[in-house]
Design an enzyme around this catalytic site. Structure first.
Site, PDB file in Angstrom:
ATOM      1  N   GLU A  73       6.643 -28.194  12.090  1.00  0.00           N
ATOM      2  CA  GLU A  73       5.541 -28.109  11.143  1.00  0.00           C
ATOM      3  C   GLU A  73       4.454 -29.148  11.376  1.00  0.00           C
ATOM      4  OE1 GLU A  73       3.428 -26.321   8.139  1.00  0.00           O
ATOM      5  OE2 GLU A  73       5.264 -25.661   9.138  1.00  0.00           O
ATOM      6  N   PRO A  92      -4.045 -29.129  16.446  1.00  0.00           N
ATOM      7  CA  PRO A  92      -5.166 -28.253  16.096  1.00  0.00           C
ATOM      8  C   PRO A  92      -6.209 -28.923  15.220  1.00  0.00           C
ATOM      9  CG  PRO A  92      -3.175 -27.597  14.914  1.00  0.00           C
ATOM     10  CD  PRO A  92      -2.762 -28.610  15.938  1.00  0.00           C
TER      11      PRO A  92
END
Length: 245
Positions: A116, A89
């Protein structure tokens, strides 16, 4: 083109790769796609691929070793220098220009993360590109990789039935695609614009160009750079702007 997809969940790609344009592209041998579980490259006796982050924090981080070794192995089999794409992202936002750029390559390797995040050394020393499909976070990179692969593969020669189809897609010309109609010419009282059934191809192209500009002005005015417009497009733009005043 050769495409390798590194993921912890290869089964997620089964349906996508066995239908529609992805299936056609592989049958035509325009692309060779392989999905690889990078857990198979883990040197850990338990085949672990993640660990706790240094400094503490929530979640687990993908370790460097399995991905480094998987990419090294794929590079050894490559005839050139593959682009190694990290789905992230934080990466460059995918757009049509990026898809067209990647479609010129011979070999792409996609890395789909989970948990994560990644050990930063993967980003620094393995990856050539980081790509995001939007400003939001997914559970993993698999869905994002499917989007990028689809956007690239459909641009390869002979994949689409009509070779010029993708050249007039939204964003391929810089603007949104013009409206499309098909038979019947009238449905429930709603008619197809007369120009489209006139047989006058010059007028049809003019209508399509103007309607493309109209739709872009209505929905994505940020895409319009007036300095790059032709004189005719500038004239249309001013007409369209007056219509909305």
């Amino acid at each position: 083109m050769k495409i390798n997809i590194l993921t912890l969940f290869p089964e997620m790609f089964t349906g996508v790769l066995q239908h529609s344009m992805m299936k056609i592209a592989q049958e035509k041998e325009a692309v060779d796609i392989s999905v690889i579980n990078f857990r198979d490259y883990s040197s850990n006796k338990h085949k672990n691929v993640d660990d706790y982050p240094y400094g503490g924090g929530a979640g687990m981080v993908l370790t460097a070793q399995p991905i480094f070794d998987a990419v090294d192995h794929l590079k050894e089999q490559s005839k050139g220098s593959p682009r190694v794409i990290l789905m992230c992202p934080q990466g460059e936002r995918l757009n049509q220009k990026k898809a067209e750029e990647l479609a010129e390559e011979d070999h792409l390797i996609f890395i789909c993360g989970h948990y994560e995040g990644y050990d930063e050394r993967i980003r620094e020393y393995v990856v050539t590109d980081e790509i995001s499909i939007g400003d939001y976070v997914l559970t993993g990179g698999e869905l994002a990789a499917m989007v990028v692969v689809d956007s690239v593969v459909r641009l390869l020669p002979d994949v689409l039935g009509n070779e010029v189809s993708h050249k007039k897609d939204s964003f391929s010309t810089g603007y949104l695609e013009h409206p499309q109609y098909t038979r019947p010419a009238e449905f429930r009282g709603y008619k197809v614009p007369d120009v489209l059934i006139s047989g006058n191809h010059k007028k049809i192209e003019e209508w399509r160009s103007k309607e493309s500009l109209r739709r872009t002005l209505q929905r994505r005015p940020d895409l319009i750079i007036e300095e790059q417009l032709s004189d005719q497009q500038k004239k249309w733009l001013h007409e369209l702007q007056k219509e909305t005043d």
